[in-house]
Every structure is written in structure tokens, then in C-alpha cells.
Design a protein around this motif. Structure first.
Motif, PDB file in Angstrom:
ATOM      1  N   ALA A  84       3.732  12.224   7.800  1.00 25.03           N
ATOM      2  CA  ALA A  84       4.560  10.964   7.416  1.00 25.03           C
ATOM      3  C   ALA A  84       5.413  10.113   8.975  1.00 25.03           C
ATOM      4  O   ALA A  84       5.329   8.994   8.858  1.00 25.03           O
ATOM      5  N   ASP A  85       5.991  10.894   9.732  1.00 25.95           N
ATOM      6  CA  ASP A  85       6.443  10.641  10.886  1.00 25.95           C
ATOM      7  C   ASP A  85       5.565   9.841  11.656  1.00 25.95           C
ATOM      8  O   ASP A  85       5.822   8.737  12.292  1.00 25.95           O
ATOM      9  N   SER A  86       4.293  10.298  11.870  1.00 24.60           N
ATOM     10  CA  SER A  86       3.314   9.775  12.799  1.00 24.60           C
ATOM     11  C   SER A  86       2.991   8.624  12.176  1.00 24.60           C
ATOM     12  O   SER A  86       2.632   7.645  13.022  1.00 24.60           O
ATOM     13  N   VAL A  87       2.724   8.336  11.005  1.00 26.56           N
ATOM     14  CA  VAL A  87       2.146   7.381  10.179  1.00 26.56           C
ATOM     15  C   VAL A  87       3.186   6.120  10.492  1.00 26.56           C
ATOM     16  O   VAL A  87       3.107   5.017  10.760  1.00 26.56           O
ATOM     17  N   VAL A  88       4.526   6.388  10.312  1.00 26.46           N
ATOM     18  CA  VAL A  88       5.592   5.570  10.443  1.00 26.46           C
ATOM     19  C   VAL A  88       5.942   4.988  11.709  1.00 26.46           C
ATOM     20  O   VAL A  88       6.023   4.029  11.833  1.00 26.46           O
ATOM     21  N   ARG A  89       5.443   5.797  12.793  1.00 29.73           N
ATOM     22  CA  ARG A  89       5.427   5.701  14.173  1.00 29.73           C
ATOM     23  C   ARG A  89       4.730   4.357  14.434  1.00 29.73           C
ATOM     24  O   ARG A  89       4.672   3.559  15.113  1.00 29.73           O
ATOM     25  N   GLY A  90       2.977   4.696  13.967  1.00 26.87           N
ATOM     26  CA  GLY A  90       2.154   3.921  14.202  1.00 26.87           C
ATOM     27  C   GLY A  90       2.305   2.464  13.520  1.00 26.87           C
ATOM     28  O   GLY A  90       1.971   1.396  14.065  1.00 26.87           O
ATOM     29  N   LEU A  91       3.117   2.448  12.371  1.00 24.16           N
ATOM     30  CA  LEU A  91       3.323   1.092  11.730  1.00 24.16           C
ATOM     31  C   LEU A  91       4.569   0.429  12.421  1.00 24.16           C
ATOM     32  O   LEU A  91       4.783  -0.728  11.928  1.00 24.16           O
ATOM     33  N   SER A  92       5.173   1.067  13.273  1.00 19.77           N
ATOM     34  CA  SER A  92       6.291   0.522  13.656  1.00 19.77           C
ATOM     35  C   SER A  92       6.215  -0.437  14.919  1.00 19.77           C
ATOM     36  O   SER A  92       7.299  -0.929  15.417  1.00 19.77           O
ATOM     37  N   GLY A  93       4.997  -0.621  15.202  1.00 23.58           N
ATOM     38  CA  GLY A  93       4.737  -1.463  16.478  1.00 23.58           C
ATOM     39  C   GLY A  93       4.289  -0.735  17.750  1.00 23.58           C
ATOM     40  O   GLY A  93       4.064   0.481  17.776  1.00 23.58           O
ATOM     41  N   PRO A  94       4.004  -1.587  18.670  1.00 25.50           N
ATOM     42  CA  PRO A  94       3.475  -0.799  19.944  1.00 25.50           C
ATOM     43  C   PRO A  94       4.180   0.012  20.443  1.00 25.50           C
ATOM     44  O   PRO A  94       5.383   0.135  20.839  1.00 25.50           O
ATOM     45  N   VAL A 131      -5.269  -4.347   9.590  1.00 22.18           N
ATOM     46  CA  VAL A 131      -6.346  -4.309   8.629  1.00 22.18           C
ATOM     47  C   VAL A 131      -6.141  -3.980   7.189  1.00 22.18           C
ATOM     48  O   VAL A 131      -6.529  -4.976   6.310  1.00 22.18           O
ATOM     49  N   LEU A 132      -5.030  -3.130   6.924  1.00 22.34           N
ATOM     50  CA  LEU A 132      -4.758  -2.747   5.486  1.00 22.34           C
ATOM     51  C   LEU A 132      -3.951  -3.960   5.032  1.00 22.34           C
ATOM     52  O   LEU A 132      -4.106  -4.506   4.224  1.00 22.34           O
ATOM     53  N   ALA A 133      -2.888  -4.754   5.941  1.00 21.13           N
ATOM     54  CA  ALA A 133      -2.283  -5.848   5.447  1.00 21.13           C
ATOM     55  C   ALA A 133      -3.088  -7.044   5.182  1.00 21.13           C
ATOM     56  O   ALA A 133      -2.583  -7.892   4.294  1.00 21.13           O
ATOM     57  N   SER A 134      -4.139  -7.029   5.773  1.00 21.42           N
ATOM     58  CA  SER A 134      -5.019  -8.224   5.762  1.00 21.42           C
ATOM     59  C   SER A 134      -6.133  -8.350   4.569  1.00 21.42           C
ATOM     60  O   SER A 134      -6.894  -9.292   4.093  1.00 21.42           O
ATOM     61  N   ALA A 143       0.915  -1.061  -0.113  1.00 16.68           N
ATOM     62  CA  ALA A 143       0.033   0.013  -0.112  1.00 16.68           C
ATOM     63  C   ALA A 143       0.961   1.168   0.017  1.00 16.68           C
ATOM     64  O   ALA A 143       1.777   1.079   0.584  1.00 16.68           O
ATOM     65  N   LEU A 144       0.426   2.176  -0.642  1.00 19.13           N
ATOM     66  CA  LEU A 144       1.012   3.465  -0.803  1.00 19.13           C
ATOM     67  C   LEU A 144       0.074   4.657   0.212  1.00 19.13           C
ATOM     68  O   LEU A 144      -0.973   4.770   0.043  1.00 19.13           O
ATOM     69  N   ILE A 145       0.992   5.100   1.186  1.00 13.17           N
ATOM     70  CA  ILE A 145       0.299   5.973   2.001  1.00 13.17           C
ATOM     71  C   ILE A 145       0.736   7.232   1.981  1.00 13.17           C
ATOM     72  O   ILE A 145       1.974   7.717   2.127  1.00 13.17           O
ATOM     73  N   VAL A 146      -0.026   8.347   1.583  1.00 17.53           N
ATOM     74  CA  VAL A 146       0.340   9.699   1.195  1.00 17.53           C
ATOM     75  C   VAL A 146      -0.047  10.553   2.163  1.00 17.53           C
ATOM     76  O   VAL A 146      -1.348  10.843   2.709  1.00 17.53           O
ATOM     77  N   THR A 147       1.038  11.367   2.572  1.00 12.66           N
ATOM     78  CA  THR A 147       0.754  12.519   3.548  1.00 12.66           C
ATOM     79  C   THR A 147       1.347  13.903   2.859  1.00 12.66           C
ATOM     80  O   THR A 147       2.092  13.734   1.781  1.00 12.66           O
ATOM     81  N   ALA A 148       0.913  14.804   3.320  1.00 12.61           N
ATOM     82  CA  ALA A 148       1.329  16.355   2.855  1.00 12.61           C
ATOM     83  C   ALA A 148       2.742  16.676   3.488  1.00 12.61           C
ATOM     84  O   ALA A 148       3.544  17.241   2.807  1.00 12.61           O
ATOM     85  N   VAL A 149       2.965  16.504   4.786  1.00  8.47           N
ATOM     86  CA  VAL A 149       4.120  16.854   5.105  1.00  8.47           C
ATOM     87  C   VAL A 149       4.868  15.988   6.114  1.00  8.47           C
ATOM     88  O   VAL A 149       4.268  14.864   6.392  1.00  8.47           O
ATOM     89  N   THR A 150       6.288  16.192   6.545  1.00  5.61           N
ATOM     90  CA  THR A 150       6.918  15.092   7.049  1.00  5.61           C
ATOM     91  C   THR A 150       6.383  14.880   8.456  1.00  5.61           C
ATOM     92  O   THR A 150       6.544  13.715   8.977  1.00  5.61           O
ATOM     93  N   ALA A 151       5.917  15.837   9.179  1.00  8.44           N
ATOM     94  CA  ALA A 151       5.258  15.451  10.572  1.00  8.44           C
ATOM     95  C   ALA A 151       4.214  14.207  10.519  1.00  8.44           C
ATOM     96  O   ALA A 151       4.061  13.475  11.379  1.00  8.44           O
TER      97      ALA A 151
END
Length: 251
Positions: A13-23, A244-247, A3-11
Motif C-alpha cells: 500500500a505504501d508503494s502504491v501511495v508513493r506512486g500516486l503521490s507525484g514524481p 490512465v486510471l483517472a482518465s 477507484a479502489l486499489i487493494v493490496t495485501a500488506v502495508t508495504a
């Protein structure tokens, strides 16, 4: 499926990456981005032609495309055209923070779009606003896969509602009243979703939009914005949304 997740700004993107990085090991992380522990994001971002930054996190690529529908469409189209082989992408997600329509979408909450609406694409007339559909020039709504949007909203505790894409952020009571009258079910407004959706549709891909609410749609009041809280909510949302997205197997 990638999946391609598109954000507007770095902040964002960083939050999305943190969320996808684990608990997150510390539960108290709702007051600002500094309270969200940093994770090992793996290899640094790579740069696509045009200067677009993209972060890889497992099955997800997180893109920083720029602010507004035109920048979002251009960045998304670039990333999709350069999609990794052999499988490319199976889903595009527009993600970030935005304004919420009170009282349905309070600050710190999430909204998952069941419709992505170009709210100010059209023409003003003496009789009122006409959409591009009414003008006969195309379309102004993209519909995410209903089953995926419902699962995403359930997993994240989000409001499932239309998200409006605007080129000019609402900052007056009069504009708020006008938008609410045209779109009484709207949950949030932001500036990129429709542009992302247009690029996804051009590549034949389904699209989803997820927004964390940083402020109420209404008269502009920067002192009332809670950007840190919204970014933390975005990270939390993608922590729940990743599985959810991965499945998801596609429409």
C-alpha cells in the motif's frame, strides 16, 4: 471515477501511495524501498469495520486487505459495501508484488493481467487437475476490461498476460512445471487477485490486476528474492498508471 486499489500488506500500500503521490525527485530508486523518497501522503489512513486500513489519494482509495484470496475478498467486499457516497467506486484494482514466470517476467518487471485465474481452485483426480468450471461449480477466470488492461500495460511497460491466483505459493520445480503446463501464457502468480475480482464482480464492478515481480516462480529461494526492487517498481508503475486510471471512463 473513484477507484479502489487493494493490496495485501502495508508495504505494498505504501508503494502504491508513493506512486500516486507525484514524481520522484531522485531517479536512482530501484534498489530498495529506502531509496524511494517519502512524500506527504496527506491525512493518515482511516480504519474500516474489521480493522481494514484505507488510504485516500485523490481519486484513489488504497486498501490493506490481508494475505490470500479469502482475506482479499473479505476486505474488498467490506470496502465496497462502505463505498463513499454518492458515486461509490467505478473500478477495483488488485495490486502488489508476486512471482514472475521466467523469462517473460523477470525480477523488477511489471505484469498487468489480461486474465485473473484461480489456478488451484478445483480438484485433483487420478486423471489430473479439474477446475471448478470442469466440476460444474462456477468459474475460475475473471477478465479485466481489455482496453484498460492494454492501456495500463503500455503506460507502465508491463507484460500483458494472465496472472494466477494461488493459495499456496509455488516453491518447487515440479509445481512450476505443472502450472506452466496448465497456463503456458501466465506471466505471474500471487495470492489475492481472484479474491479481489470475486468481490468486485459481486458488486458489478470491473477489475484490474497489477503485479511487480519480486522473485521467479520456481524452487523457493529467499536469498534470491528482491522485495525492495519489486516495491520500487510497483511505485513506478502506479506513477505511470494513475493518469490512465483517472482518465478511464468505464467499459
Amino acid at each position: 471515477m473513484r477507484a479502489l486499489i487493494v493490496t495485501a500488506v502495508t508495504a505494498e500500500a505504501d508503494s502504491v501511495v508513493r506512486g500516486l503521490s507525484g514524481p520522484v525527485p531522485h531517479p536512482d530508486h530501484t534498489t530498495g524501498p529506502d531509496h524511494v523518497p517519502a512524500h506527504d501522503h496527506g491525512p493518515g489512513p482511516r480504519t474500516l469495520p474489521g480493522g481494514y486500513l484505507i488510504h485516500r489519494r485523490g481519486a484513489f482509495d488504497v486498501l490493506v486487505a490481508g494475505v490470500g484470496p479469502a482475506a482479499a475478498a473479505a476486505g474488498t467486499a467490506t470496502a465496497l459495501a462502505l463505498a463513499p457516497l454518492p458515486d461509490g467506486y467505478g473500478l477495483v484494482v488488485s495490486a502488489g508484488i508476486g512471482g514472475g514466470f521466467a523469462p517473460a517476467a523477470p525480477i523488477g518487471s511489471l505484469v498487468v493481467a489480461d486474465a485473473i485465474v484461480a489456478a488451484d481452485l478445483g480438484a485433483e483426480t487420478p486423471q489430473g487437475f479439474l477446475t471448478v468450471v470442469e466440476l460444474g461449480f462456477g468459474h475460475s477466470v475473471h477478465l479485466p476490461p481489455a482496453e484498460l488492461a492494454a492501456r495500463a500495460a503500455e503506460a507502465t511497460g508491463a507484460l500483458l498476460a494472465p496472472v494466477l491466483t494461488v493459495s499456496t505459493v509455488t516453491g518447487t520445480a515440479a509445481r512450476t512445471t505443472t502450472l506452466a503446463a496448465r497456463h503456458p501464457l501466465a506471466g505471474a502468480e500471487a495470492m489475492e487477485g481472484f479474491g479481489v475480482a470475486e468481490a468486485a464482480a459481486a458488486h458489478g464492478l470491473p477489475v484490474l490486476e497489477v503485479r511487480a515481480v519480486s522473485n521467479a516462480v520456481g524452487p523457493r529461494d529467499r536469498d534470491a528474492w528482491r522485495i525492495g526492487e519489486a516495491l520500487a517498481a510497483l511505485a513506478d508503475g502506479f506513477r505511470a498508471l494513475g493518469p490512465v486510471l483517472a482518465s478511464w471512463g468505464g467499459p
